[in-house]
Design an enzyme around this catalytic site. Structure first.
Site, PDB file in Angstrom:
ATOM      1  CG  ASN A 211      45.643  39.720  31.594  1.00  9.18           C
ATOM      2  OD1 ASN A 211      45.255  38.662  31.110  1.00  9.18           O
ATOM      3  ND2 ASN A 211      44.927  40.840  31.514  1.00  9.18           N
ATOM      4  CG  ASP A 280      42.053  46.880  36.644  1.00 12.80           C
ATOM      5  OD1 ASP A 280      41.000  46.587  36.051  1.00 12.80           O
ATOM      6  OD2 ASP A 280      42.436  46.317  37.681  1.00 12.80           O
ATOM      7  CE  LYS A 290      61.602  48.827  18.854  1.00 13.34           C
ATOM      8  NZ  LYS A 290      62.795  48.240  18.285  1.00 13.34           N
ATOM      9  CG  PHE A 324      34.769  35.535  35.929  1.00 10.33           C
ATOM     10  CD1 PHE A 324      33.528  35.494  35.306  1.00 10.33           C
ATOM     11  CD2 PHE A 324      35.494  34.351  36.062  1.00 10.33           C
ATOM     12  CE1 PHE A 324      33.018  34.296  34.829  1.00 10.33           C
ATOM     13  CE2 PHE A 324      34.995  33.148  35.590  1.00 10.33           C
ATOM     14  CZ  PHE A 324      33.753  33.120  34.974  1.00 10.33           C
ATOM     15  CE  LYS A 338      37.616  42.792  42.443  1.00  9.94           C
ATOM     16  NZ  LYS A 338      38.738  42.039  41.979  1.00  9.94           N
ATOM     17  CE  LYS A 342      34.361  45.872  39.238  1.00 10.53           C
ATOM     18  NZ  LYS A 342      35.307  45.573  38.179  1.00 10.53           N
TER      19      LYS A 342
END
Ligand code: CTP
Length: 401
Positions: A211, A280, A290, A324, A338, A342
């Site tokens: 990301n 995730d 490859k 976060f 969350k 968590k």
């Protein structure tokens, strides 16, 4: 109440700018707050205001000449060692250039190198000079080394122009100094772990899932924690950012590696802040060769990565745990969910689908949600370093309760 400046040894560096006259007011203000002030000046500063002025106001000898004084004593080492904070106001482009590059050709710049405590710099100059990329790059170097920079004010300058570059009013400098001293050492003796940046989940030797996280938020948190006296372990995914001074950095690539590094170092931590954008899912297998483009369609099995934050929440061992949540909608609801799921002590959230800042940006618009009192702070857009300070302000507040 013990006021932050009472009996504090303030070392004030004055360099050769027209704003040096305001430094005399600054000394008076500091003395009124019961601080002990010692002034070090450059020779050009002494062309604007005489050393005698500072000597009278501070009731202390003024340090200017490297070669005077008792040859058995090394002034700059002794004076630096005895001071609680070093503030340079005004700081000229010349002095900023020298101190950002480790040059020490006068007593003031020697003091800067010898001093180990918190430093605050008040750049003050003509706005074209201030905005010159050379000066801005030097200021950035200092910022990255945890020097506190007080932005100059906008207004009429000595040359008659209007722009940014005025030294802030002495009262505002004193306020900033009080704030700095209050925060300095606030986390001393505390061990803080921070995760930062993205993870990479390889599918073959040349491709991965990831990301756009830059690591800026986590690195800013590490800088802020070091500045408050914490012992900081930064566990970073791939990032181009320089190591935050004073922290231990452990480099990882995948979510599994980051998880192992967290587990290996969590013992004895007081605070853990999981700012990393952990992938995730990961490819169920990573091919050794490859993957070739020899079919029309390709599908890939993905499997869950370990949830690092969730793992820490389950340990439930007195750790102050900060999570976060980067969301594209329903920010508050997702944060609450969350935080409870968590088992976090505090949740920091931001939206990532708009102009609010977020991935890669220097700015962020965050919301801080506490578990203890459920208080939700919606903060305006600010730099990630400023956001990091707000997060630590809240952590310190919650820990005290
Ligand atoms: N996190 C983690 N390990 C993971 C995924 C996330 O430690 N494998 C942490 C992040 O560092 C962050 C928090 O969990 O502090 C929230 O991450 P996020 O991806 O927003 O939440 P998820 O639980 O993955 O939920 P979802 O993706 O469904 O929103």
């Amino acid at each position: 109440m013990n006021l932050p400046l009472t009996k504090k040894n303030i070392l004030l560096g004055v360099t050769g700018g027209i704003a040096a006259y305001k430094s005399a007011e600054l000394v008076r203000g500091l003395i009124k707050k019961n601080a002990v002030v010692r002034v070090a000046m450059t020779e050009s500063a002494a062309r604007f205001v005489t050393p005698l002025t500072f000597e009278v106001l501070s009731q202390n000898r003024v340090y200017m000449d490297m070669w005077e004084g008792d040859p058995k004593e090394i002034d700059h080492v002794t004076v630096a060692g005895e001071s609680d904070v070093f503030i340079i106001a005004p700081a000229t482009a010349n002095t900023i250039g020298k101190i950002s590059h480790g040059l020490a050709d006068n007593l003031l710049t020697n003091l800067f190198l010898a001093f180990k405590g918190p430093v605050m710099i008040c750049p003050s100059m003509n706005s074209n000079m201030y905005l010159n990329p050379a000066v801005q790059e030097n200021l950035q170097i200092l910022r990255e080394r945890n020097t506190h920079l007080m932005e100059p004010d906008f207004g009429e300058l000595a040359c008659g122009d209007e722009g940014i570059g005025r030294m802030p009013d002495p009262d505002n400098i004193i306020q900033a100094l009080e704030c700095l001293l209050k925060k300095t050492g606030e986390l001393s003796g505390k061990k803080v772990m921070i995760t930062a940046g993205p993870t990479r989940e390889f599918s073959d030797p040349v491709r991965f899932l990831s990301n756009p996280s830059s690591g800026k938020m986590g690195y800013a948190l590490a800088e802020a924690a070091v500045a408050r006296g914490a012992e900081v372990t930064l566990i970073s995914g791939p990032s181009q950012l320089p190591k935050p001074a004073g922290s231990q950095v452990i480099h990882t690539v995948s979510a599994d590696e980051m998880n192992h590094a967290v587990i290996d170092h969590i013992e004895g931590m007081d605070i853990a802040i999981m700012a990393a954008a952990v992938s995730d899912y990961k490819p169920a297998s990573c091919q050794h060769e490859k993957i070739k483009k020899n079919r029309e369609k390709l599908s890939m099995d993905l499997e869950l990565t370990p949830d690092i934050l969730d793992g820490l929440g389950k340990r439930n061992n007195g750790l102050f745990l900060v999570g976060f949540a980067a969301e594209t909608g329903d920010l508050i609801e997702n944060m609450k969910d969350k935080m409870l799921r968590k088992n976090c002590s505090l949740m920091v959230g931001n939206l990532v689908n708009s102009s609010h800042g977020g991935f890669g940006s220097d700015n962020n618009e965050i919301v801080i949600m506490g578990r203890g009192n459920g208080q939700v702070d919606k903060l305006p857009r600010m730099t990630k370093r400023q956001a990091a300070e707000k997060i630590f302000d809240r952590i310190v507040e919650e820990i005290k309760q």
